[in-house]
Each structure stands twice: as C-alpha cells, then as structure tokens.
Design an enzyme around this catalytic site. Structure first.
Site, short mmCIF file in Angstrom:
data_model
loop_
_atom_site.label_atom_id
_atom_site.label_comp_id
_atom_site.label_asym_id
_atom_site.label_seq_id
_atom_site.Cartn_x
_atom_site.Cartn_y
_atom_site.Cartn_z
N ALA A 174 0.86 -1.19 0.00
CA ALA A 174 0.00 0.00 0.00
C ALA A 174 0.89 1.24 0.00
O ALA A 174 0.77 2.13 0.83
CB ALA A 174 -0.95 -0.01 1.20
N LYS A 211 3.91 8.18 -0.96
CA LYS A 211 5.09 9.01 -1.18
C LYS A 211 6.14 8.84 -0.08
O LYS A 211 7.33 9.01 -0.32
CB LYS A 211 4.69 10.48 -1.28
N HIS A 233 6.91 5.98 1.46
CA HIS A 233 7.69 4.80 1.06
C HIS A 233 8.63 5.15 -0.10
O HIS A 233 9.79 4.73 -0.11
CB HIS A 233 6.76 3.67 0.60
N GLU A 256 11.02 7.58 10.03
CA GLU A 256 10.94 8.04 11.42
C GLU A 256 9.51 8.17 11.93
O GLU A 256 9.30 8.43 13.11
CB GLU A 256 11.68 9.36 11.58
N ASP A 286 7.58 5.76 12.36
CA ASP A 286 7.59 4.67 13.33
C ASP A 286 8.91 4.75 14.11
O ASP A 286 9.75 3.85 14.03
CB ASP A 286 7.47 3.33 12.61
N VAL A 301 7.44 11.88 6.00
CA VAL A 301 6.85 12.57 4.85
C VAL A 301 5.38 12.83 5.18
O VAL A 301 4.67 11.93 5.64
CB VAL A 301 6.98 11.74 3.57
N SER A 351 0.69 7.54 5.75
CA SER A 351 0.55 6.16 6.23
C SER A 351 -0.39 5.42 5.29
O SER A 351 -1.32 6.03 4.73
CB SER A 351 -0.01 6.15 7.65
N SER A 352 -0.17 4.13 5.14
CA SER A 352 -1.07 3.32 4.32
C SER A 352 -2.49 3.36 4.88
O SER A 352 -3.47 3.26 4.15
CB SER A 352 -0.57 1.88 4.26
N ARG A 353 -2.60 3.50 6.19
CA ARG A 353 -3.92 3.53 6.84
C ARG A 353 -4.71 4.78 6.50
O ARG A 353 -5.94 4.80 6.65
CB ARG A 353 -3.77 3.39 8.35
#
Length: 281
Positions: free
Chosen positions: A31, A34, A36, A149, A151, A177, A186-188
């Site tokens: 998922a 930007k 990632h 960062e 996480d 980012v 976040s993917s979420r």
C-alpha cells in the site's frame, strides 16, 4: 515488473549480484505512498542494487481485524516502484513462504524499548516486527536498510535488534513525509473518509504547539494541554501522548540538560489508528 515470491528465487538473483556492489533494502507492508517512495529513492541513490520487500506481516498485528482490513494493491505498488527504477528487485512472498508451518514471532529482549507507548497497547507487536526484519536481513544481507521516522519507536527497536543479534547492516533513518496539511503519510490514511483525512492535520498541528510549549513548560503541563485539546475534538480519540528520551524511550519525568526528547502520539479516527511523533529539541 515481476515480483519475486520465493526465498529460493530471491537467493538465486542476489547471488548473481557482484560482491563489490552495495545492496539496499526497503522493508514495507505494501500500500505504498510518497513516504515509502522517499525511502526507495534514497536507497537507489546510495546503493548499487535495491530490494523492496512487500509483506503484510501477521505476527505484528495484535488486532486481527486490522490485519484483515490492511490495504493491499500489489499491482499499484509495482507500478510505483518501477517508476522510481525498473531494476529494483521486489520481494513479495506469501505468509507460508516466510513462516512455513508456524506463524509465531520470536521472543526478544529489547531492554525495555518495547514496553512503552506502542508496546503498552500492542501485545507482542515488536516481537513480530523483530521476527520479520531479522529474517529479511538474513535472506537479503543488505549493506543498508531504510526505515521511516514515523515509526520512531520501531526504528529504535530495529537498531537494538541489529545490536543484540550482531547483524552487519547500517540502519538509515529517513524523515517523516507528510500530506499537505501535516498528517503523517501512512497506508492507513487511505481508509479515512475525505473529511476526516483533512481534519487529521490537527494531530500534527497539536504536536507542533506541544513542541513550542515544551520550551517553557514542564512535560506534565504539556501532556495535560495535549489531552485537553483532544477532549475538545469529537472526531479523534487519543490513545496516548508521551514525551520520552530519544535513546531509552523512557517517559520524561524531569528535563535533563543536553538530552534529546521526542513527543509520541497515537490517535483513533473512524476506528483507524494513526501514530505520529516530533523532535522536541
């Protein structure tokens, strides 16, 4: 771009890579966004070859419903990776390929780094993270591995994993980012309604003000102020807000000169859990 699905095929491809080449790894759960891609671009710039892993790791989910709902779109992920560099190796194994018959995490002693904040609310989460990251390091043997960062607690724990397991890899931290209004990517975020996604910029704005207040007020006063801000916002439920030592992740009781501190937060919006953090000094 075709993903590699088995350890055997991955090993065969990596064995064809000259030993003099530097190898970078970007571990993801797919998922991709930007945030990632910023990690992937940095890895491409700094290494001769890059592996991006895509694996939704079941052992780091304490909430099974969250695992089921976690967004997945491999074809889109592959398009995004190829847009950065078509020569990137994508490793996208199945759960069975990684865990065989036993989908269980190893147990680690992270020396207390895993007992606070995320660890307090997500049982065994960091054991699951350590299990998959150690296996990826063993399979791929990268020179450099890239982690965001956002996480930050996970980043510290992975550094501790490398230290206690004596794994020869450089852990490269990468800045958070953010979306235009400040929400940490976040993917979420894809699961949020458009309205709440825009409103969620409130989380980062609160962190920014907390940083300003930290310059003149005690940690307790800052924490009380943040708590009250979220009590006024019915769209968001704060799970925790903590100010901690950057190295030990121990909650701050009294400021010590020359120590670095960071503020950490976890918030629910529409039953979707969002985390963020900010350096305070």
């Amino acid at each position: 771009m075709r993903p590699i699905e088995t350890k055997k095929e991955l090993d065969k491809i990596l064995n064809r890579t000259p030993s003099s080449n530097t190898l970078g790894l970007v571990p993801t759960m797919g998922a991709l966004h930007k945030g990632h891609l910023a990690l992937v671009k940095k890895a491409v710039q700094e290494n001769d070859r890059v592996v991006v892993s895509i694996f939704v790791n079941p052992t780091q989910f304490n909430n099974k419903e969250d695992l089921v709902k976690y967004p997945k779109d491999l074809s889109k992920d592959l398009e995004l990776i190829e847009s950065v560099d078509p020569d990137i190796i994508v490793f996208a194994p199945s759960v069975e390929e990684i865990y065989a018959q036993s989908v269980r995490p190893k147990k680690y002693d992270f020396q207390g780094l895993d007992n606070v904040m995320e660890g307090e609310f997500r049982d065994d989460h960091f054991n699951g993270v350590g299990t998959i990251v150690e296996q990826l390091f063993s399979l791929i043997q990268p020179n450099n591995a890239y982690f965001g960062e956002k996480d930050f607690q996970q980043l510290r724990i992975i550094k501790k994993l490398v230290e206690i397991q004596k794994i020869p890899v450089n852990i490269i931290p990468c800045p958070i980012v953010r979306e235009d209004h400040g929400l940490a990517m976040s993917s979420r975020n894809e699961r949020l309604s458009e309205n709440i996604r825009l409103k969620a910029g409130f989380i980062f704005k609160t962190l920014q003000t907390a940083k300003e207040k930290f310059g003149t007020k005690s940690a307790l006063k800052v924490k009380e102020w943040v708590k009250n801000q979220f009590l006024k916002e019915e769209d968001f439920e704060m799970e925790y807000f903590e100010i901690a030592d950057v190295e030990t992740l121990s909650p701050l009781k009294r400021k010590v000169k020359n120590k670095k501190y960071r503020a950490f937060i976890a918030v629910y919006a529409e039953d979707i859990r969002l985390i963020d953090n900010i350096a305070l000094n």
